[in-house]
Design a protein around this motif. Structure first.
Motif, PDB file in Angstrom:
ATOM      1  N   ASP A   1      -0.508  -1.911  -4.223  1.00 45.98           N
ATOM      2  CA  ASP A   1       0.522  -2.681  -4.918  1.00 45.98           C
ATOM      3  C   ASP A   1       0.365  -4.149  -4.540  1.00 45.98           C
ATOM      4  O   ASP A   1       0.379  -4.494  -3.355  1.00 45.98           O
ATOM      5  CB  ASP A   1       1.900  -2.162  -4.505  1.00 45.98           C
ATOM      6  CG  ASP A   1       3.017  -2.778  -5.338  1.00 45.98           C
ATOM      7  OD1 ASP A   1       2.778  -3.830  -5.968  1.00 45.98           O
ATOM      8  OD2 ASP A   1       4.122  -2.223  -5.344  1.00 45.98           O
TER       9      ASP A   1
ATOM     10  N   THR B   1       0.846  -1.182   0.000  1.00 41.81           N
ATOM     11  CA  THR B   1       0.000   0.000   0.000  1.00 41.81           C
ATOM     12  C   THR B   1       0.887   1.239   0.000  1.00 41.81           C
ATOM     13  O   THR B   1       1.184   1.799   1.038  1.00 41.81           O
ATOM     14  CB  THR B   1      -0.933   0.022   1.222  1.00 41.81           C
ATOM     15  OG1 THR B   1      -1.647  -1.220   1.285  1.00 41.81           O
ATOM     16  CG2 THR B   1      -1.925   1.165   1.117  1.00 41.81           C
ATOM     17  N   PRO B   2       1.341   1.654  -1.190  1.00 39.71           N
ATOM     18  CA  PRO B   2       2.196   2.832  -1.293  1.00 39.71           C
ATOM     19  C   PRO B   2       1.507   4.069  -0.739  1.00 39.71           C
ATOM     20  O   PRO B   2       0.274   4.117  -0.593  1.00 39.71           O
ATOM     21  CB  PRO B   2       2.428   2.955  -2.809  1.00 39.71           C
ATOM     22  CG  PRO B   2       2.177   1.590  -3.345  1.00 39.71           C
ATOM     23  CD  PRO B   2       1.097   1.023  -2.479  1.00 39.71           C
ATOM     24  N   ALA B   3       2.323   5.089  -0.476  1.00 37.07           N
ATOM     25  CA  ALA B   3       1.818   6.293   0.162  1.00 37.07           C
ATOM     26  C   ALA B   3       0.737   6.985  -0.651  1.00 37.07           C
ATOM     27  O   ALA B   3      -0.136   7.639  -0.106  1.00 37.07           O
ATOM     28  CB  ALA B   3       2.971   7.256   0.417  1.00 37.07           C
ATOM     29  N   ASP B   4       0.774   6.831  -1.993  1.00 36.59           N
ATOM     30  CA  ASP B   4      -0.200   7.557  -2.814  1.00 36.59           C
ATOM     31  C   ASP B   4      -1.567   6.879  -2.847  1.00 36.59           C
ATOM     32  O   ASP B   4      -2.482   7.353  -3.517  1.00 36.59           O
ATOM     33  CB  ASP B   4       0.324   7.715  -4.246  1.00 36.59           C
ATOM     34  CG  ASP B   4       0.504   6.382  -4.963  1.00 36.59           C
ATOM     35  OD1 ASP B   4       0.211   5.331  -4.353  1.00 36.59           O
ATOM     36  OD2 ASP B   4       0.918   6.397  -6.131  1.00 36.59           O
ATOM     37  N   GLY B   5      -1.722   5.774  -2.104  1.00 38.08           N
ATOM     38  CA  GLY B   5      -3.009   5.111  -2.045  1.00 38.08           C
ATOM     39  C   GLY B   5      -3.175   3.997  -3.044  1.00 38.08           C
ATOM     40  O   GLY B   5      -4.137   3.244  -2.971  1.00 38.08           O
ATOM     41  N   THR B   6      -2.253   3.868  -3.979  1.00 38.71           N
ATOM     42  CA  THR B   6      -2.314   2.763  -4.926  1.00 38.71           C
ATOM     43  C   THR B   6      -2.066   1.456  -4.198  1.00 38.71           C
ATOM     44  O   THR B   6      -1.193   1.369  -3.340  1.00 38.71           O
ATOM     45  CB  THR B   6      -1.240   2.947  -6.023  1.00 38.71           C
ATOM     46  OG1 THR B   6      -1.508   4.143  -6.741  1.00 38.71           O
ATOM     47  CG2 THR B   6      -1.237   1.766  -6.975  1.00 38.71           C
TER      48      THR B   6
ATOM     49  N   SER C   1      -1.842  -1.815  -8.678  1.00 43.92           N
ATOM     50  CA  SER C   1      -0.566  -1.947  -9.389  1.00 43.92           C
ATOM     51  C   SER C   1      -0.098  -3.392  -9.308  1.00 43.92           C
ATOM     52  O   SER C   1       0.106  -3.939  -8.231  1.00 43.92           O
ATOM     53  CB  SER C   1       0.487  -1.033  -8.758  1.00 43.92           C
ATOM     54  OG  SER C   1       1.762  -1.297  -9.344  1.00 43.92           O
TER      55      SER C   1
ATOM     56  N   GLU D   1     -10.088   1.539  -5.902  1.00 44.45           N
ATOM     57  CA  GLU D   1      -8.667   1.763  -5.664  1.00 44.45           C
ATOM     58  C   GLU D   1      -7.872   1.474  -6.949  1.00 44.45           C
ATOM     59  O   GLU D   1      -8.257   0.616  -7.741  1.00 44.45           O
ATOM     60  CB  GLU D   1      -8.151   0.848  -4.548  1.00 44.45           C
ATOM     61  CG  GLU D   1      -8.734   1.129  -3.177  1.00 44.45           C
ATOM     62  CD  GLU D   1     -10.073   0.463  -2.946  1.00 44.45           C
ATOM     63  OE1 GLU D   1     -10.578  -0.196  -3.874  1.00 44.45           O
ATOM     64  OE2 GLU D   1     -10.615   0.586  -1.831  1.00 44.45           O
ATOM     65  N   THR D   2      -6.777   2.176  -7.117  1.00 39.81           N
ATOM     66  CA  THR D   2      -5.889   1.897  -8.243  1.00 39.81           C
ATOM     67  C   THR D   2      -5.008   0.702  -7.883  1.00 39.81           C
ATOM     68  O   THR D   2      -4.377   0.688  -6.834  1.00 39.81           O
ATOM     69  CB  THR D   2      -5.000   3.114  -8.562  1.00 39.81           C
ATOM     70  OG1 THR D   2      -5.848   4.218  -8.901  1.00 39.81           O
ATOM     71  CG2 THR D   2      -4.064   2.814  -9.713  1.00 39.81           C
TER      72      THR D   2
END
Length: 238
Positions: free
Chosen positions: A61, A54-59, A232, A229-230
């Motif tokens: 992963d 869960t990267p900081a930008d909300g994507t 990745s 959610e995006t």
């Protein structure tokens, strides 16, 4: 066609609500976990694999290596489980008793798959995703079956494409068992849309007779419009 899900109907137990605890026998059967749930839960927590999902930008992963593949499957199973839960919660107009029964069976299968991956991944699991079904008219049989076909075909193609990325043979065996269940769902949905039509050239290569396989990026591109959610998956299987 009614026999396609007959065993599933018995195992899933239609009398029980979707929120009822999953019976162990059904869980093991439909997750394909009889050969390795313990191994999956333990070896799936390899410290060498990425856990920053869960990267900081909300994507969101999905991670790397086999954990990434399992989270990839978990994301898709979340989507399918949410879809069928909504189908059962608000049945389309004119749904028959048989259709309701089999849709309930599929809903339970997908919930079992989702819960299996969540349990197996443990702390490595991505968060619960938020579905976006705003394009789907759940009161329309045509709309529901069209999107059910989309999700089932996508799931089968995703598992087929991810097989080559799986390093652990236990995971590969489990994925093979689960995709066989998903393929039965896909066949049943197609039969509902057009009686007797359980497969066609858009999902089966006429030259090889093999089901279609899709790459991770292509699957996520197709699934993304239905997830808020995006996601990745750039490192899945790497």
């Amino acid at each position: 066609m009614s026999k396609v899900l007959h065993s599933g109907e018995e195992e899933a137990g239609f009398a029980a609500p979707l929120t009822a605890p999953i019976q162990r026998r059904s869980f093991m059967m439909y997750s394909g976990a009889a050969v390795g749930i313990a191994a999956l839960a333990l070896s799936g927590c390899d410290d060498d694999e990425d856990n920053n999902m869960t990267p900081a930008d909300g994507t969101v992963d999905l991670g790397t290596g086999d954990i990434g593949v399992l989270n990839y499957a978990y994301a898709l199973e979340q989507l399918e489980a949410a879809f069928y839960a909504q189908v059962i919660a608000s049945p389309y107009d004119g749904i028959s008793a048989d259709e309701s029964k089999y849709m309930t069976a599929i809903a339970k299968h997908e919930a079992i798959h989702r819960d299996f991956f969540k349990a197996a991944l443990g702390s490595k699991a991505i968060k619960g995703l938020t579905p976006d079904f705003s394009k789907i008219d759940f009161k329309s049989r045509t709309s529901v079956l069209t999107y059910a076909k989309t999700f089932e075909d996508l799931g089968v193609a995703a598992y087929n494409g991810a097989g080559k990325l799986i390093k652990d043979t236990t995971y590969l065996l489990l994925a093979g068992k689960i995709v066989s269940v998903e393929a039965r769902h896909a066949a049943y949905i197609r039969d509902l849309i057009n009686n007797g039509d359980f497969a066609s050239d858009d999902i089966v290569d006429p030259a090889t007779g093999l089901d279609k396989a899709m790459e991770v990026a292509d699957v996520l591109k197709a699934a993304q419009p239905f997830i808020k959610e995006t996601i990745s998956g750039s490192n899945v299987g790497k």
